[in-house]
Motif scaffolding. Structure first.
Motif, PDB file in Angstrom:
ATOM      1  N   GLU A  80       0.800  -1.304  -0.018  1.00 12.25           N
ATOM      2  CA  GLU A  80      -0.177  -0.237   0.018  1.00 12.25           C
ATOM      3  C   GLU A  80       0.838   1.447   0.035  1.00 12.25           C
ATOM      4  O   GLU A  80       0.599   2.171  -0.807  1.00 12.25           O
ATOM      5  CB  GLU A  80      -0.762  -0.020   1.271  1.00 12.25           C
ATOM      6  N   GLY A  81       1.995   1.330   0.916  1.00 13.59           N
ATOM      7  CA  GLY A  81       2.629   2.305   0.899  1.00 13.59           C
ATOM      8  C   GLY A  81       3.408   2.579  -0.483  1.00 13.59           C
ATOM      9  O   GLY A  81       3.813   4.000  -0.877  1.00 13.59           O
ATOM     10  N   GLN A  82       4.005   1.419  -1.240  1.00  9.04           N
ATOM     11  CA  GLN A  82       4.696   1.718  -2.295  1.00  9.04           C
ATOM     12  C   GLN A  82       3.696   2.377  -3.392  1.00  9.04           C
ATOM     13  O   GLN A  82       4.114   2.886  -4.310  1.00  9.04           O
ATOM     14  CB  GLN A  82       5.209   0.418  -2.743  1.00  9.04           C
ATOM     15  N   TYR A  83       2.493   1.589  -3.708  1.00  6.90           N
ATOM     16  CA  TYR A  83       1.568   2.266  -4.504  1.00  6.90           C
ATOM     17  C   TYR A  83       1.326   3.861  -4.182  1.00  6.90           C
ATOM     18  O   TYR A  83       1.064   4.508  -5.246  1.00  6.90           O
ATOM     19  CB  TYR A  83       0.204   1.462  -4.580  1.00  6.90           C
ATOM     20  N   LYS A  84       1.231   4.295  -2.952  1.00  8.07           N
ATOM     21  CA  LYS A  84       1.057   5.257  -2.639  1.00  8.07           C
ATOM     22  C   LYS A  84       2.160   6.322  -3.167  1.00  8.07           C
ATOM     23  O   LYS A  84       1.737   7.529  -3.728  1.00  8.07           O
ATOM     24  CB  LYS A  84       0.806   5.464  -1.184  1.00  8.07           C
ATOM     25  N   ALA A  85       3.222   5.850  -3.142  1.00  9.14           N
ATOM     26  CA  ALA A  85       4.511   6.526  -3.406  1.00  9.14           C
ATOM     27  C   ALA A  85       4.327   6.728  -4.904  1.00  9.14           C
ATOM     28  O   ALA A  85       4.757   7.901  -5.533  1.00  9.14           O
ATOM     29  CB  ALA A  85       5.725   5.858  -3.158  1.00  9.14           C
ATOM     30  N   ILE A  86       4.087   5.739  -5.642  1.00 10.54           N
ATOM     31  CA  ILE A  86       4.155   5.742  -7.155  1.00 10.54           C
ATOM     32  C   ILE A  86       2.926   6.790  -7.606  1.00 10.54           C
ATOM     33  O   ILE A  86       3.241   7.478  -8.491  1.00 10.54           O
ATOM     34  CB  ILE A  86       3.866   4.518  -7.493  1.00 10.54           C
ATOM     35  N   SER A  87       1.799   6.887  -6.922  1.00  6.32           N
ATOM     36  CA  SER A  87       0.877   7.584  -7.328  1.00  6.32           C
ATOM     37  C   SER A  87       1.247   9.175  -7.024  1.00  6.32           C
ATOM     38  O   SER A  87       0.948  10.027  -7.846  1.00  6.32           O
ATOM     39  CB  SER A  87      -0.450   7.494  -6.627  1.00  6.32           C
ATOM     40  N   GLN A  88       2.078   9.298  -6.147  1.00  5.15           N
ATOM     41  CA  GLN A  88       2.584  10.705  -5.991  1.00  5.15           C
ATOM     42  C   GLN A  88       3.581  11.135  -7.071  1.00  5.15           C
ATOM     43  O   GLN A  88       3.311  12.280  -7.469  1.00  5.15           O
ATOM     44  CB  GLN A  88       3.280  10.947  -4.718  1.00  5.15           C
ATOM     45  N   LEU A  89       4.157  10.256  -7.440  1.00  4.50           N
ATOM     46  CA  LEU A  89       5.167  10.791  -8.749  1.00  4.50           C
ATOM     47  C   LEU A  89       4.347  10.890 -10.105  1.00  4.50           C
ATOM     48  O   LEU A  89       4.632  11.759 -10.645  1.00  4.50           O
ATOM     49  CB  LEU A  89       6.384   9.570  -8.793  1.00  4.50           C
TER      50      LEU A  89
END
Length: 319
Positions: A80-89
């Motif tokens: 979940e945290g990794q997908y959140k990071a990708i969405s920000q980028l």
């Protein structure tokens, strides 16, 4: 590719700023927009991302630490945290990420790459414990900091006929202890990669005492144990009184050496070149003075063996 970002993660190391500077200026020179991610992966998930200009990285090449700051994040270790990071980028149109840090940072970059976002890893850690490179960014500076401390401690050790235990960083890697001990002429070097016997250590110390040696230096990597514990063992078993110096975080700070600045600049520029070629999931390093890039997923979580010849040499020269 039009936009890339850069972040620093994990423990800071001298030369990180030089690497950031190289990524930003090489990127802008190549026609890219470059963004800085503040506070590592934690800041990435929170959207702490800012566009950087040429002037944003002016006058930082000589500074220790990292202008982007750094933080550790348990949340980022989850999907979940990794997908959140990708969405920000992706929200900013950023298409590639340069990650400067140690093993945990590499593992995070590998996870993002697995999820389809191209990352490039740069080895930024004083411990020199990243596979795929002879030297990491910050190792040379930390080494010189420790050697300077050993030289100064030796002065007072000689004046007072003392045995000093100098504890240095290196939880799973003895590189700092080995290289600094060899450069500083230590009588004993204790590292995680080699078991040690107190009796053998005392034989070495007594040999020096018997020929009139007035001081002894023991360099201890923290991964072996604490200087306090070792001092207690030497006193309890052999009645040897010692003095302790724990160098701690002083090893992470200070101006990066010229070697670290040049290494960081070369690696940072190479990271941009790889992203422009459409390559992700690569770890950049230096092997036999040549810049190389290897598979990030294969590198993450691994460490190259300690140079056995250096350990043998340190034993031969400390008789």
């Amino acid at each position: 590719m039009k936009k890339i970002a850069v972040l620093t993660s994990g423990g800071d190391s001298p030369g990180m700023n030089a690497a950031i500077r190289a990524v930003v200026r090489k990127g802008i020179f190549s026609g890219l927009e470059v963004y800085g991610v503040y506070q590592g992966y934690q800041g990435l998930m929170q959207g702490q991302i800012k566009k950087l200009e040429v002037g944003s990285v002016g006058d930082i090449i000589h500074r220790g630490g990292t202008m982007l700051y750094t933080a550790r994040s348990e949340e980022f270790k989850t999907d979940e945290g990794q997908y959140k990071a990708i969405s920000q980028l992706k929200a900013l149109g950023i298409e590639g990420l340069v990650v400067i840090g140690g093993d945990g940072s590499y593992q995070g970059a590998a996870k993002l790459t697995e999820k389809g976002f191209p990352c490039i890893g740069l080895p930024g850690t004083i411990d020199n414990d990243i596979a795929g490179t002879d030297y990491t960014i910050g190792f040379d500076t930390a080494l010189n900091t420790v050697v300077d401390a050993i030289d100064k401690i030796r002065d007072t050790a000689t004046s007072h006929d003392r045995t000093f235990i100098i504890e240095v960083m290196g939880r799973r890697a003895g590189d700092i202890a080995l290289w600094s001990g060899l450069a500083g002429g230590a009588e004993t070097i204790l590292i995680p990669e080699h078991p040690h016997e107190l009796e053998e250590m005392m034989e070495r110390l007594n040999s020096g005492i018997s020929r009139g040696k007035k001081h002894s230096i023991i360099v201890l990597a923290e991964g072996v144990g604490s200087a306090d514990d070792l001092a207690g063992e030497l006193m309890g078993k052999f009645g040897l009184e010692t003095r302790i110096s724990v160098l701690g975080h002083i090893q992470r700070g200070g101006k990066p050496t010229g070697r670290d600045r040049v290494l960081a600049s070369r690696l940072g520029a190479k990271a941009v070149e790889l992203l422009l070629e459409g390559k992700g999931g690569r770890a950049i390093g230096i092997i036999k003075e040549q810049i190389v890039d290897l598979d990030l997923q294969e590198i993450a979580g691994k460490k190259d063996p300690l140079p056995e010849n250096l350990y043998i040499l340190s034993q031969e020269l400390s008789i």
